[in-house]
Design a protein around this motif. Structure first.
Motif, PDB file in Angstrom:
ATOM      1  N   LEU A 103       0.777  -1.248  -0.071  1.00 37.48           N
ATOM      2  CA  LEU A 103       0.097   0.157  -0.049  1.00 37.48           C
ATOM      3  C   LEU A 103       0.775   1.238   0.114  1.00 37.48           C
ATOM      4  N   LEU A 104       0.705   2.180  -1.048  1.00 33.63           N
ATOM      5  CA  LEU A 104       1.664   3.236  -1.029  1.00 33.63           C
ATOM      6  C   LEU A 104       0.793   4.504  -1.344  1.00 33.63           C
ATOM      7  N   LYS A 105       0.896   5.262  -0.348  1.00 35.82           N
ATOM      8  CA  LYS A 105       0.259   6.673  -0.488  1.00 35.82           C
ATOM      9  C   LYS A 105       1.226   7.798  -1.144  1.00 35.82           C
ATOM     10  N   VAL A 106       0.832   8.545  -2.031  1.00 39.87           N
ATOM     11  CA  VAL A 106       1.840   9.265  -3.180  1.00 39.87           C
ATOM     12  C   VAL A 106       1.231  10.590  -3.103  1.00 39.87           C
ATOM     13  N   HIS A 107       1.904  11.412  -2.652  1.00 37.21           N
ATOM     14  CA  HIS A 107       1.546  12.798  -2.689  1.00 37.21           C
ATOM     15  C   HIS A 107       1.369  13.393  -4.338  1.00 37.21           C
ATOM     16  N   ILE A 108       0.379  13.971  -4.570  1.00 36.29           N
ATOM     17  CA  ILE A 108      -0.056  14.679  -5.925  1.00 36.29           C
ATOM     18  C   ILE A 108      -0.445  16.056  -6.020  1.00 36.29           C
ATOM     19  N   THR A 109      -0.266  16.937  -7.069  1.00 31.80           N
ATOM     20  CA  THR A 109      -0.740  18.139  -7.190  1.00 31.80           C
ATOM     21  C   THR A 109      -1.463  18.074  -8.520  1.00 31.80           C
ATOM     22  N   ASN A 110      -2.164  19.337  -8.833  1.00 33.43           N
ATOM     23  CA  ASN A 110      -2.834  19.291  -9.849  1.00 33.43           C
ATOM     24  C   ASN A 110      -2.166  19.123 -11.102  1.00 33.43           C
ATOM     25  N   ASP A 111      -0.702  19.417 -11.125  1.00 33.87           N
ATOM     26  CA  ASP A 111       0.072  19.084 -12.269  1.00 33.87           C
ATOM     27  C   ASP A 111       0.826  17.706 -12.500  1.00 33.87           C
ATOM     28  N   THR A 112       0.672  17.049 -11.257  1.00 36.04           N
ATOM     29  CA  THR A 112       1.232  15.621 -11.249  1.00 36.04           C
ATOM     30  C   THR A 112       0.116  14.528 -11.144  1.00 36.04           C
ATOM     31  N   GLU A 115      -0.131  12.345 -14.547  1.00 37.14           N
ATOM     32  CA  GLU A 115       1.105  11.562 -14.635  1.00 37.14           C
ATOM     33  C   GLU A 115       1.257  10.426 -13.620  1.00 37.14           C
ATOM     34  N   VAL A 116       0.950  10.541 -12.354  1.00 44.01           N
ATOM     35  CA  VAL A 116       0.954   9.429 -11.391  1.00 44.01           C
ATOM     36  C   VAL A 116       0.032   8.382 -11.925  1.00 44.01           C
ATOM     37  N   ARG A 117      -1.386   8.763 -12.018  1.00 45.38           N
ATOM     38  CA  ARG A 117      -2.436   7.806 -12.322  1.00 45.38           C
ATOM     39  C   ARG A 117      -1.628   6.881 -13.523  1.00 45.38           C
ATOM     40  N   HIS A 118      -0.959   7.616 -14.814  1.00 44.43           N
ATOM     41  CA  HIS A 118      -0.524   6.967 -16.107  1.00 44.43           C
ATOM     42  C   HIS A 118       0.317   5.907 -15.418  1.00 44.43           C
ATOM     43  N   ASP A 129      -7.633   4.788  -2.329  1.00 46.82           N
ATOM     44  CA  ASP A 129      -8.240   5.852  -1.594  1.00 46.82           C
ATOM     45  C   ASP A 129      -7.795   7.145  -2.139  1.00 46.82           C
ATOM     46  N   VAL A 130      -8.623   7.999  -2.402  1.00 46.89           N
ATOM     47  CA  VAL A 130      -8.189   9.461  -2.978  1.00 46.89           C
ATOM     48  C   VAL A 130      -8.692  10.623  -2.341  1.00 46.89           C
ATOM     49  N   GLY A 131      -7.367  11.344  -2.173  1.00 46.61           N
ATOM     50  CA  GLY A 131      -7.542  12.814  -1.361  1.00 46.61           C
ATOM     51  C   GLY A 131      -7.291  13.945  -2.318  1.00 46.61           C
ATOM     52  N   ARG A 132      -7.471  14.975  -1.954  1.00 45.95           N
ATOM     53  CA  ARG A 132      -7.049  16.203  -2.665  1.00 45.95           C
ATOM     54  C   ARG A 132      -5.444  16.210  -3.069  1.00 45.95           C
ATOM     55  N   ARG A 133      -4.821  15.708  -2.118  1.00 49.70           N
ATOM     56  CA  ARG A 133      -3.319  15.868  -2.017  1.00 49.70           C
ATOM     57  C   ARG A 133      -2.701  14.561  -2.130  1.00 49.70           C
TER      58      ARG A 133
END
Length: 211
Positions: A103-112, A115-118, A129-133
């Motif tokens: 299980l890996l929780k990765v930081h995301i921004t609107n720009d990334t 790419e992270v999903r791909h 799990d989906v969060g804003r960040r």
């Protein structure tokens, strides 16, 4: 990932990872006794997984231990002396299938985010799990796949990780391996496990105490 190899038989065996499964009775302190056995010899247990088996009253422990081949073989003989151990399976002699889960929780921004999903799709990772960040992924695969996924996500910022460690089962095709490879007639992984196996105090006394 599958594995099947034999020692070269010459030179000094370097330290390497060994994958071992142990079928044990569900008794108090079994895990403590087994890990203590390795601890007394200063072995590094890199991962350890424990779970129930097809037989009530028995559990399977699978661990990756780092050490010289000969020393690890001594440890396995010592494991086989323990009363609550039904049998030990050395996967270095086997064709086997193994898996890990992370299980890996990765930081995301609107720009990334895209790419992270791909990247996750390339690894067939599942979003749990989906969060804003942050996005949390579940990935199952062999050790190489899990490690590669983690490294791909590292530049984005890994917030939390939980990795189970390897679990393994012997492949049925081990029946095709010559019996002399196992030094005991057959693979323990091809023998049905029974809770009726009697404690082997007398047999244990015939094995030299290497610890």
């Amino acid at each position: 990932m599958t594995g099947y190899h034999a020692d070269a038989g010459h030179g000094i065996n370097p330290e390497q990872d060994h994958l071992v499964s142990v079928i044990v009775r569900d008794e108090p302190k079994v895990l403590t006794r087994i890990t203590a056995l390795f601890g007394r010899r200063a072995y590094n247990i890199r991962s350890l997984s424990v779970g129930s088996t097809e037989n009530p009253g028995l559990s399977r422990m699978t661990f990756v231990v780092t050490g010289n081949r000969g020393i690890v073989e001594q440890a396995m003989r010592q494991l086989d002396k323990l009363i609550d151990v039904v049998h030990v399976i050395d996967h270095s002699l086997e064709k086997f299938v193994d898996r890990e889960l992370v299980l890996l929780k990765v930081h995301i921004t609107n720009d990334t985010r895209v790419e992270v999903r791909h990247i996750a799709e390339d690894f067939r990772a599942r979003i749990v799990d989906v969060g804003r960040r942050a996005l949390t992924f579940e990935v199952t695969g062999d050790e190489g796949k899990i490690t590669a996924f983690i490294e791909q996500m590292r530049p984005f910022g890994i917030l939390e990780t939980m990795r189970t460690g390897r679990v393994a089962l012997t492949r049925g095709s081990n029946a095709d391996i010559p019996s002399h490879v196992y030094h005991g007639g057959e693979s323990a992984g091809l023998t049905a496990t029974s809770v009726s196996v009697a404690p082997r105090e007398q047999e244990a006394q015939t094995v030299e105490n290497l610890f």
